[in-house]
Scaffold this active site. Structure first.
Site, PDB file in Angstrom:
ATOM      1  N   GLY A 150      17.347  20.083  27.436  1.00 15.33           N
ATOM      2  CA  GLY A 150      18.101  18.843  27.573  1.00 15.33           C
ATOM      3  C   GLY A 150      17.241  17.798  28.250  1.00 15.33           C
ATOM      4  N   CYS A 179      26.124  25.550  25.357  1.00 10.21           N
ATOM      5  CA  CYS A 179      25.601  24.412  24.597  1.00 10.21           C
ATOM      6  C   CYS A 179      26.579  23.937  23.530  1.00 10.21           C
ATOM      7  CB  CYS A 179      24.244  24.755  23.978  1.00 10.21           C
ATOM      8  SG  CYS A 179      23.036  25.278  25.219  1.00 10.21           S
TER       9      CYS A 179
END
Length: 215
Positions: A150, A179
């Site tokens: 990320g 996720c």
């Protein structure tokens, strides 16, 4: 209360510095990353921070609350990185990349591929076959996720990075859709026959990241 951040300095080549810390509070590191990025100049060396976090769920900017299935008493932080919810805890390598992407002439997709490639290269040393996924960033072994990614891009610079599961309690992942994917399995290096200590893997991951960034 946010604690001051102390990172051990280890110099790296070609204007890239690698710093190590122990197990750190997430909010402290997040604030430190934002402060570092805000104070950068065109001459500021890029840095990689390697550390672990105390147990925390982090929810990305696109995170949906329904992906937290239940809360086993672990803090939840809505952060500014891309992506959905994930879990961090001791026994997981956190590699934060604080890079001037314009100076490196890197696009976001290119950087994601380099981060995934570094983890794949590391696991390949141990004869573990891993791969990235064009549609779901991260690194997978046999369909189970072993590394999550990320990033936050601001003024042409990035922060946040990747998390590699090494030898941790995976149970907190059962309380989320990791996720944002329902039923996504997770794995870690210690379950794949890799017996090296986390500190050894940290150093190797740093070298793989530096090599990929130079390509």
């Amino acid at each position: 209360m946010i604690q001051p951040v102390s990172l051990e300095f280890v110099p790296g080549p070609s204007g890239l510095e690698v710093k190590y810390a122990a197990v750190m509070d997430y909010l402290s590191i997040w604030q430190a990353m934002k402060a570092f990025t805000a104070s950068r100049t065109q001459n500021t060396p890029d840095e990689i921070w390697l550390l672990q976090h105390w147990p925390v769920y982090t929810q990305g900017v696109a995170g949906k609350p329904e992906h937290l299935l239940c809360n086993p008493g672990i803090p939840v932080v809505r952060t500014d990185r891309g992506g959905q919810i994930t879990y961090h805890g001791p026994g997981q390598i956190i590699a934060y990349l604080l890079l001037d992407m314009r100076r490196l002439k890197l696009g976001v997709r290119d950087l994601v591929r380099k981060m995934e490639g570094a983890v794949v290269d590391l696991l390949d040393e141990y004869r573990v076959n891993a791969c990235g996924d064009e549609d779901a960033p991260g690194v997978y072994v046999g369909g189970a996720k072993i590394a999550a990614l990320g990033l936050k891009i601001k003024n042409g610079c990035c922060y946040h990075g990747l998390a590699l599961n090494v030898s941790m309690d995976l149970a907190p992942f059962m309380a989320i859709n990791p996720c944002g994917y329902t039923g996504l399995r997770v794995t870690q290096t210690s379950d794949l026959g890799i017996t090296d200590e986390l500190e050894t893997l940290q150093g190797k991951l740093a070298e793989k990241l530096k090599a990929r960034l130079k390509q």
